[in-house]
Design a protein around this motif. Structure first.
Motif, PDB file in Angstrom:
ATOM      1  N   ASP A  85       0.800  -1.067  -0.404  1.00 14.04           N
ATOM      2  CA  ASP A  85      -0.131   0.486  -0.258  1.00 14.04           C
ATOM      3  C   ASP A  85       0.858   1.332  -0.070  1.00 14.04           C
ATOM      4  O   ASP A  85       0.188   2.596   0.196  1.00 14.04           O
ATOM      5  CB  ASP A  85      -0.631  -0.158   1.623  1.00 14.04           C
ATOM      6  N   LEU A  86       2.217   1.078  -0.200  1.00 14.21           N
ATOM      7  CA  LEU A  86       2.754   2.035   0.057  1.00 14.21           C
ATOM      8  C   LEU A  86       2.924   3.224  -0.917  1.00 14.21           C
ATOM      9  O   LEU A  86       4.615   2.898  -1.761  1.00 14.21           O
ATOM     10  CB  LEU A  86       4.071   1.874   0.845  1.00 14.21           C
ATOM     11  N   ASN A  87       2.166   3.355  -1.910  1.00 13.07           N
ATOM     12  CA  ASN A  87       2.066   4.256  -3.245  1.00 13.07           C
ATOM     13  C   ASN A  87       1.332   5.161  -3.346  1.00 13.07           C
ATOM     14  O   ASN A  87       0.283   5.213  -2.599  1.00 13.07           O
ATOM     15  CB  ASN A  87       1.647   3.180  -4.370  1.00 13.07           C
ATOM     16  N   LEU A  88       2.090   6.410  -3.366  1.00 18.97           N
ATOM     17  CA  LEU A  88       1.428   7.610  -3.333  1.00 18.97           C
ATOM     18  C   LEU A  88       0.385   8.309  -4.388  1.00 18.97           C
ATOM     19  O   LEU A  88      -0.035   8.311  -4.524  1.00 18.97           O
ATOM     20  CB  LEU A  88       2.327   9.180  -2.486  1.00 18.97           C
ATOM     21  N   GLY A  89       1.459   7.501  -6.195  1.00 18.76           N
ATOM     22  CA  GLY A  89       0.702   8.120  -6.906  1.00 18.76           C
ATOM     23  C   GLY A  89       1.126   8.572  -8.122  1.00 18.76           C
ATOM     24  O   GLY A  89       2.563   8.496  -7.561  1.00 18.76           O
ATOM     25  N   ASP A  90       0.813   8.914  -9.082  1.00 17.58           N
ATOM     26  CA  ASP A  90       1.815   9.521 -10.238  1.00 17.58           C
ATOM     27  C   ASP A  90       1.530  10.711 -11.103  1.00 17.58           C
ATOM     28  O   ASP A  90       0.528  11.349 -10.548  1.00 17.58           O
ATOM     29  CB  ASP A  90       1.512   8.552 -11.430  1.00 17.58           C
ATOM     30  N   ILE A  91       2.366  11.318 -11.046  1.00 20.26           N
ATOM     31  CA  ILE A  91       1.803  12.717 -11.463  1.00 20.26           C
ATOM     32  C   ILE A  91       2.580  13.132 -13.051  1.00 20.26           C
ATOM     33  O   ILE A  91       4.265  11.855 -13.289  1.00 20.26           O
ATOM     34  CB  ILE A  91       3.259  13.729 -10.456  1.00 20.26           C
ATOM     35  N   PHE A  92       2.265  13.738 -13.809  1.00 19.17           N
ATOM     36  CA  PHE A  92       2.270  13.300 -15.387  1.00 19.17           C
ATOM     37  C   PHE A  92       2.868  15.394 -15.389  1.00 19.17           C
ATOM     38  O   PHE A  92       1.734  16.092 -14.945  1.00 19.17           O
ATOM     39  CB  PHE A  92       1.394  13.030 -16.106  1.00 19.17           C
ATOM     40  N   LEU A  93       3.998  15.693 -15.727  1.00 16.93           N
ATOM     41  CA  LEU A  93       4.233  16.629 -15.932  1.00 16.93           C
ATOM     42  C   LEU A  93       4.532  17.326 -17.258  1.00 16.93           C
ATOM     43  O   LEU A  93       5.034  16.141 -18.011  1.00 16.93           O
ATOM     44  CB  LEU A  93       5.733  16.617 -15.381  1.00 16.93           C
ATOM     45  N   VAL A 116       6.528  22.834 -10.184  1.00 15.83           N
ATOM     46  CA  VAL A 116       5.839  22.103 -10.567  1.00 15.83           C
ATOM     47  C   VAL A 116       5.190  20.605 -10.024  1.00 15.83           C
ATOM     48  O   VAL A 116       4.264  20.486  -9.511  1.00 15.83           O
ATOM     49  CB  VAL A 116       5.407  22.320 -11.738  1.00 15.83           C
ATOM     50  N   THR A 117       6.434  20.233  -9.848  1.00 21.04           N
ATOM     51  CA  THR A 117       6.652  19.093  -8.815  1.00 21.04           C
ATOM     52  C   THR A 117       5.471  18.672  -7.691  1.00 21.04           C
ATOM     53  O   THR A 117       5.073  18.567  -7.308  1.00 21.04           O
ATOM     54  CB  THR A 117       8.088  18.958  -8.973  1.00 21.04           C
ATOM     55  N   ILE A 121       2.594  16.896  -5.847  1.00 19.55           N
ATOM     56  CA  ILE A 121       2.708  16.391  -5.167  1.00 19.55           C
ATOM     57  C   ILE A 121       2.043  16.391  -4.016  1.00 19.55           C
ATOM     58  O   ILE A 121       0.579  15.356  -3.257  1.00 19.55           O
ATOM     59  CB  ILE A 121       4.494  16.154  -4.351  1.00 19.55           C
ATOM     60  N   CYS A 122       1.580  17.753  -3.717  1.00 20.16           N
ATOM     61  CA  CYS A 122       0.299  18.526  -2.759  1.00 20.16           C
ATOM     62  C   CYS A 122      -0.846  17.222  -2.810  1.00 20.16           C
ATOM     63  O   CYS A 122      -1.364  17.312  -2.560  1.00 20.16           O
ATOM     64  CB  CYS A 122       0.945  20.048  -2.580  1.00 20.16           C
ATOM     65  N   HIS A 123      -0.888  17.817  -4.529  1.00 15.46           N
ATOM     66  CA  HIS A 123      -2.240  17.170  -4.852  1.00 15.46           C
ATOM     67  C   HIS A 123      -2.097  15.542  -4.009  1.00 15.46           C
ATOM     68  O   HIS A 123      -3.354  14.993  -4.088  1.00 15.46           O
ATOM     69  CB  HIS A 123      -2.564  17.044  -6.493  1.00 15.46           C
TER      70      HIS A 123
END
Length: 166
Positions: A85-93, A116-117, A121-123
């Motif tokens: 479960d240690l996944n925060l997610g993905d960010i597309f730049l 922007v990164t 991450i805040c999202h």
């Protein structure tokens, strides 16, 4: 845990090493080193397609975040997790748009992509900016993160967040 960076575009020369270094500093500041995080760098065409599909906005954007945990309260990390479960997610730049936004700006590309990164991450950590109150809270969080980033790295970064940005 791991930070996976994928560069799926060729429109903008990109230093994955610099992006990794800066993102690792951000992860330490936020205490999220134990979580997996994905950064995917894409061009305007691809980010526009993703934006249209998931947000019904038919235009390129600088960042899209896809949190693993969609119900996080602002800045509260998930607890009682297994290693799976240690996944925060993905960010597309949207690095092509980020580069275009830097043209004529006093802020260079590498600084802007770090800012922007931070926003992305805040999202992932539950911050939003749909209302004035949410925007202020998110802006303050970004300002705090970048202030600490500046202290650790000697940089002079400021949030680029504008009210109700998308």
């Amino acid at each position: 845990m791991s930070l996976l960076i994928r560069n799926l575009q060729s429109a903008v020369p990109l230093s994955r090493a610099c992006l990794r270094r800066d993102t690792e500093v951000l992860r330490r500041i936020l205490g999220i080193q134990r979580f997996d995080l994905g950064l995917v760098c894409v061009d305007n065409r691809r980010i526009q397609r993703i934006n249209r599909t998931y947000r019904s906005a038919d235009k390129p954007t600088d960042v899209l975040s896809f949190p693993f945990y969609e119900d996080l309260q602002d800045g509260k990390l998930p607890s009682n997790l297994t290693n799976d479960d240690l996944n925060l997610g993905d960010i597309f730049l949207g690095v092509e748009l980020i580069m275009q936004q830097c043209n004529g700006s006093p802020v260079d590309f590498q600084s802007t992509i770090t800012i922007v990164t931070t926003h992305g991450i805040c999202h992932l950590l539950g911050y939003k900016h749909d209302t004035e109150e949410e925007w202020i809270k998110m802006f303050q969080k970004e300002h705090h993160i970048l202030k600490e980033f500046n202290r650790l790295t000697g940089s002079q970064l400021e949030p680029l967040t504008k009210r109700y940005i998308s």
